[in-house]
Design an enzyme around this catalytic site. Structure first.
Site, short mmCIF file in Angstrom:
data_model
loop_
_atom_site.label_atom_id
_atom_site.label_comp_id
_atom_site.label_asym_id
_atom_site.label_seq_id
_atom_site.Cartn_x
_atom_site.Cartn_y
_atom_site.Cartn_z
N ALA A 121 0.76 -1.26 0.00
CA ALA A 121 0.00 0.00 0.00
C ALA A 121 0.79 1.30 0.00
O ALA A 121 0.27 2.32 -0.44
CB ALA A 121 -0.96 -0.01 1.20
N GLY A 124 0.52 5.10 -0.37
CA GLY A 124 -0.91 5.15 -0.07
C GLY A 124 -1.80 5.84 -1.07
O GLY A 124 -3.00 6.01 -0.82
N ASP A 189 -1.00 -3.83 -6.05
CA ASP A 189 -0.15 -2.93 -6.83
C ASP A 189 1.27 -3.34 -6.47
O ASP A 189 1.88 -2.80 -5.55
CB ASP A 189 -0.47 -1.49 -6.42
N CYS A 243 4.09 -1.10 -12.39
CA CYS A 243 4.57 -0.03 -13.28
C CYS A 243 5.86 -0.52 -13.97
O CYS A 243 6.84 0.19 -14.04
CB CYS A 243 4.78 1.28 -12.53
C1 LIG Z 1 4.24 -0.17 -6.19
S1 LIG Z 1 4.48 0.16 -4.51
C2 LIG Z 1 2.85 0.52 -3.95
C3 LIG Z 1 2.36 1.91 -4.27
C4 LIG Z 1 1.03 2.21 -3.62
N1 LIG Z 1 0.03 1.22 -3.97
C5 LIG Z 1 0.51 3.59 -3.97
O1 LIG Z 1 -0.29 3.71 -4.91
O2 LIG Z 1 0.91 4.57 -3.31
C6 LIG Z 1 4.72 -1.43 -3.82
C7 LIG Z 1 4.88 -1.42 -2.31
O3 LIG Z 1 4.98 -2.78 -1.86
C8 LIG Z 1 5.85 -2.80 -0.75
N2 LIG Z 1 6.28 -4.19 -0.54
C9 LIG Z 1 7.43 -4.80 -0.93
N3 LIG Z 1 7.43 -6.09 -0.54
C10 LIG Z 1 6.26 -6.30 0.11
C11 LIG Z 1 5.68 -7.43 0.74
N4 LIG Z 1 6.33 -8.60 0.77
N5 LIG Z 1 4.46 -7.30 1.31
C12 LIG Z 1 3.81 -6.10 1.27
N6 LIG Z 1 4.31 -5.00 0.69
C13 LIG Z 1 5.52 -5.10 0.11
C14 LIG Z 1 6.94 -1.83 -1.15
O4 LIG Z 1 7.67 -1.40 -0.04
C15 LIG Z 1 6.13 -0.71 -1.80
O5 LIG Z 1 5.77 0.25 -0.85
#
Ligand SMILES: C[S@@+](CC[C@H](N)C(=O)[O-])C[C@H]1O[C@@H](n2cnc3c(N)ncnc32)[C@H](O)[C@@H]1O
Length: 319
Positions: A121, A124, A189, A243
Site C-alpha cells: 500500500a 498510499g 499494486d 509499473c
Molecule cells: C508499487 S508500490 C505501492 C504503491 C502504492 N500502492 C501507492 O499507490 O501509493 C509497492 C509497495 O509494496 C511494498 N512491498 C514490498 N514487498 C512487500 C511485501 N512482501 N508485502 C507487502 N508490501 C511489500 C513496497 O515497499 C512498496 O511500498
C-alpha cells in the site's frame, strides 16, 4: 541532451524492442525524458470538487479536468511547485498522483460498506483513492512490509482524513493464510522494477536494474498474487498491476496463477476510457501464455500518463 539509447541498460532496451512495435517503442523511449504535466486528485473526504477547483482556479492554476475521472485534474509542469505550496496540498484536500496510478482503484470500483484489501500500500495513493470512493464506509485494510514506507502511508492516511483504514506492517505474502476468503475486493499494486518510472534526469531510477532483479521481484510477485487470491472471498474481484514493462513481472506472473488455480480464478475483460493501451501478450521468449492474457492491458506512456500493466481477476470457487 541525454539519450535513452546511450544511458539505459542495453538489456532493458533490447527487451523493449522485442516487446513493442516501432511507434510504441518511440513513445516509451520519449517518456523517459518528457516533463509531464502534474496530475492530482481532489480528496472528497475533505472537500467538494467544486470548492477545491474554485479555490485553485482563483489562485491562477490552469486546471484541466480528466474526462474519465471527475476528481482528477492536471496542471502544466511549471505550476507543480506552486501547487505543493497551497493550503489544499498541506491540508490533504488534494493528492498528487500519476493518472495511470488512478486506473487501478477506478477498475477495482470498491463500494461503501465493503471489505477491501490493499496488499502493497505505501505511500498510499491508491489506498486514499479507494477510501474516498468508499466514502470512509466499510473496512479497508492496508498492508506494507517496509517500515519507513509504512509510516509514510500512515501519515498520508491521517493527513487525508481517512477513518476506516486499518494499517498492517507485515509481509503481504502471509496475509492470505492469516485471512482466508475475507475480502470482497483486493488490490495488488505489486512491488516491481519500476521500469515505467525510469527518468533520464535521475540515474538512480534505473542504475540498479538488471535481468536478475527482474526475476527476483517476479518470484515475490507470484507469492503476493497467490496470497491476494487466498484472501479474496468467492465471487470477489482482484486487480493486479505493476509499473513495469517486463512480461516476467506481468503476463508471466498472472499466467502462473491462472495455471495453478485454473478451477477457481479467471481473467475478466477491462474497459479503459482512453486509447493508449495494448492487449497483454501471449508469447514471450519461447514461452506461451494462456489466450486469456489478452484481456490484461498494458497502458502505454503518453505525455501525461506513465506506463502500467493492469488486469482484473475474479475468484469463482474456493482454492
Ligand atoms: C508499487 S508500490 C505501492 C504503491 C502504492 N500502492 C501507492 O499507490 O501509493 C509497492 C509497495 O509494496 C511494498 N512491498 C514490498 N514487498 C512487500 C511485501 N512482501 N508485502 C507487502 N508490501 C511489500 C513496497 O515497499 C512498496 O511500498
Amino acid at each position: 541532451m541525454l539519450s535513452p539509447i546511450t544511458e539505459l541498460p542495453p538489456a532493458f532496451l533490447e527487451k523493449l524492442s522485442l516487446l513493442l512495435d516501432e511507434t510504441q517503442l518511440e513513445q516509451v523511449l520519449n517518456s523517459f525524458s518528457v516533463d509531464k504535466p502534474t496530475t492530482f486528485r481532489i480528496n472528497t473526504l475533505k472537500g467538494s470538487i467544486q470548492d477545491t477547483t474554485d479555490e485553485l482556479r482563483s489562485a491562477q492554476f490552469n486546471l484541466t479536468p480528466v474526462s474519465w475521472l471527475p476528481t482528477a485534474f492536471h496542471i502544466p509542469p511549471d505550476q507543480r511547485r506552486a501547487l505543493t505550496e497551497t493550503d489544499a496540498f498541506y491540508q490533504g484536500r488534494i493528492y498528487i498522483q500519476n493518472l495511470s496510478s488512478m486506473v487501478a482503484p477506478f477498475l477495482l470500483a470498491a463500494q461503501p460498506g465493503e471489505t477491501v484489501l490493499d496488499l502493497a500500500a505505501a505511500p498510499g495513493g491508491k489506498t486514499l483513492q479507494i477510501a474516498a470512493m468508499m466514502n470512509n464506509q466499510g473496512r479497508l485494510s492496508a498492508v506494507e512490509a517496509v517500515k519507513n514506507r509504512f509510516f509514510k502511508l500512515k501519515a498520508n492516511l491521517d493527513q487525508q482524513g481517512t477513518s476506516m483504514v486499518k494499517t498492517y506492517l507485515t509481509d503481504g505474502r502471509s496475509v492470505g493464510n492469516k485471512c482466508p476468503e475475507m475480502f470482497d475486493r483486493v488490490l495488488l499494486d505489486a512491488p516491481c522494477s519500476s521500469e515505467a518510472r525510469f527518468s533520464l534526469l535521475d540515474s538512480s531510477s534505473w542504475e540498479h536494474w538488471s535481468t536478475r532483479k527482474v526475476s527476483e521481484v517476479a518470484r515475490k510477485q507470484k507469492r503476493l498474487l497467490q496470497s491476494a487470491l487466498t484472501s479474496l472471498k468467492v465471487g470477489g474481484l482482484m486487480i493486479y498491476c505493476t509499473c513495469s514493462f517486463s512480461p516476467e513481472e506481468n503476463e508471466h506472473v498472472v499466467n502462473h496463477l491462472l495455471k495453478k488455480y485454473s478451477s477457481c480464478v479467471s481473467l475478466e475483460p477491462i474497459e479503459l476510457p482512453f486509447s493508449n493501451t495494448m492487449a497483454g501478450i501471449t508469447h514471450w521468449q519461447n514461452k506461451t501464455y494462456a489466450d486469456a492474457l489478452t484481456q490484461s492491458r498494458r497502458i502505454l506512456p503518453t505525455n501525461i500518463m506513465d506506463g502500467f500493466f493492469i488486469c482484473k481477476l475474479r475468484k469463482h470457487a474456493s482454492c
